[in-house]
Design an enzyme around this catalytic site. Structure first.
Site, PDB file in Angstrom:
ATOM      1  N   ALA A  65       0.708  -1.312  -0.046  1.00 18.14           N
ATOM      2  CA  ALA A  65      -0.015  -0.280   0.052  1.00 18.14           C
ATOM      3  C   ALA A  65       1.070   1.019  -0.289  1.00 18.14           C
ATOM      4  CB  ALA A  65      -0.615  -0.371   1.191  1.00 18.14           C
ATOM      5  N   GLY A 109       0.288  -4.905   1.469  1.00 18.91           N
ATOM      6  CA  GLY A 109      -0.420  -4.684   0.211  1.00 18.91           C
ATOM      7  C   GLY A 109      -0.566  -5.764  -1.403  1.00 18.91           C
ATOM      8  N   GLU A 132       3.874  -5.229   7.824  1.00 19.86           N
ATOM      9  CA  GLU A 132       3.823  -4.230   7.797  1.00 19.86           C
ATOM     10  C   GLU A 132       4.112  -3.594   9.343  1.00 19.86           C
ATOM     11  OE1 GLU A 132       1.984  -6.697   6.459  1.00 19.86           O
ATOM     12  OE2 GLU A 132       0.487  -5.546   4.788  1.00 19.86           O
TER      13      GLU A 132
END
Ligand code: CO8
Length: 258
Positions: A65, A109, A132
């Site tokens: 992301a 992502g 993450e």
């Protein structure tokens, strides 16, 4: 439709979606995710497309992301927007089979998008991970769930808790990817697989994909029952009769996709 951050092309019955944001290693911002979802849905609704191939660039499938877009969001915002939005789940809900061809980084992502596809073919340069935790957050587009289902708890836990990357060979051994090919051959090899799938009867491939996916959502008994009823339903199609008749008469089937 014109897109800025993806390329869309059709080769025979394969719809190819190429993530194309090279300056940011295909980081998935809202626009890219929206474009990917729209183009994928258009292919999904097109009866001339028998398989969708999602790919990126040599250095990255997608590096996650977009951290720059995400970094100043507040809790109130992400909760109100229900970030991530449904755009992210589009790939997982398509009925047409979807192949991911992954080269380079598939992180956060990016790994999650690859795992939303029905199968992953990896170039030997591919690196998968859910980093993450290093950003002070956790996967948010299915990483803790799909990775765990693909590679089991021990490895998923280790990858999610340390944020380390796993190379293509390890990913294949662990069951995340269907096969590893030399990076230079990735597009050709992935296209061969996508082309083989696209060469089947589409409504039968859709039933087959749905039956395999049910294995992740239900008990063995219910899954086997679903499979049997779906198998029965193929007998209502033209292509089931055609496939068996072609075998018996030693000829190639002529699918009518009905
Ligand atoms: N977001 C935004 N920009 C990125 C991202 C990213 N995820 N990844 C790379 N970029 C940018 C870099 O900032 C850099 O831009 P600039 O030139 O303007 O500085 C450019 O891409 C090239 O990157 P690098 O210079 O860092 O390239 P390297 O070869 O040195 O490193 C790496 C490559 C290792 C992939 C490195 O870029 C990296 O670690 N990237 C971040 C990986 C990451 O942490 N991904 C997880 C993101 S969080 C996430 O995905 C949560 C998903 C939750 C669900 C979705 C919610 C919307």
């Amino acid at each position: 439709m014109t897109y800025e951050l993806i390329q869309v092309e059709t080769q025979d019955r394969v719809g190819v979606l190429t993530l194309n944001r090279p300056d940011a290693l295909n980081a998935l911002n809202a626009q890219l995710v929206r474009e990917l979802g729209e183009a994928a849905q258009a292919f999904d609704q097109d009866p001339e497309i028998g398989c969708i191939l999602v790919t990126g660039m040599e250095k990255a499938f997608a590096a996650g992301a977009d951290i720059k877009e995400m970094k100043d969001k507040t809790y109130e915002q992400v909760f109100a927007e229900d970030f991530i939005t449904d755009d992210w789940e589009v790939l997982a809900k398509l009925r047409t089979p979807v192949v991911a061809a992954v080269s380079g980084f598939a992180l956060g992502g990016g790994c999650e998008v690859a795992m939303m596809c029905d199968l992953i073919i990896a170039g030997d340069s591919a690196k998968f991970g859910q980093p993450e935790i290093k950003l002070g957050t956790i996967p948010g587009a299915g990483g803790t769930q799909r990775l765990t289902r693909a590679v089991g708890k021990a490895k998923a836990m280790e990858l999610c808790l340390t944020g380390r990357m796993m190379d293509a060979e390890e990913a294949e051994r662990a069951g995340l990817v269907a096969k590893v090919v030399p990076a230079a051959d990735l597009q050709t090899e992935a296209m061969k697989t996508a082309g083989a799938i696209a060469g089947m009867s589409l409504p039968i491939a859709q039933r087959c994909k749905e039956a395999v996916n049910i294995a992740f959502e239900t008990t063995l008994n219910e899954g086997v029952r679903f499979e049997r009823r779906t198998f029965h339903s193929t007998f209502a199609t033209h292509d089931r009769s055609e496939g068996m008749d072609a075998f018996v008469n030693k000829r190639k089937p002529d699918w009518q996709h009905r």
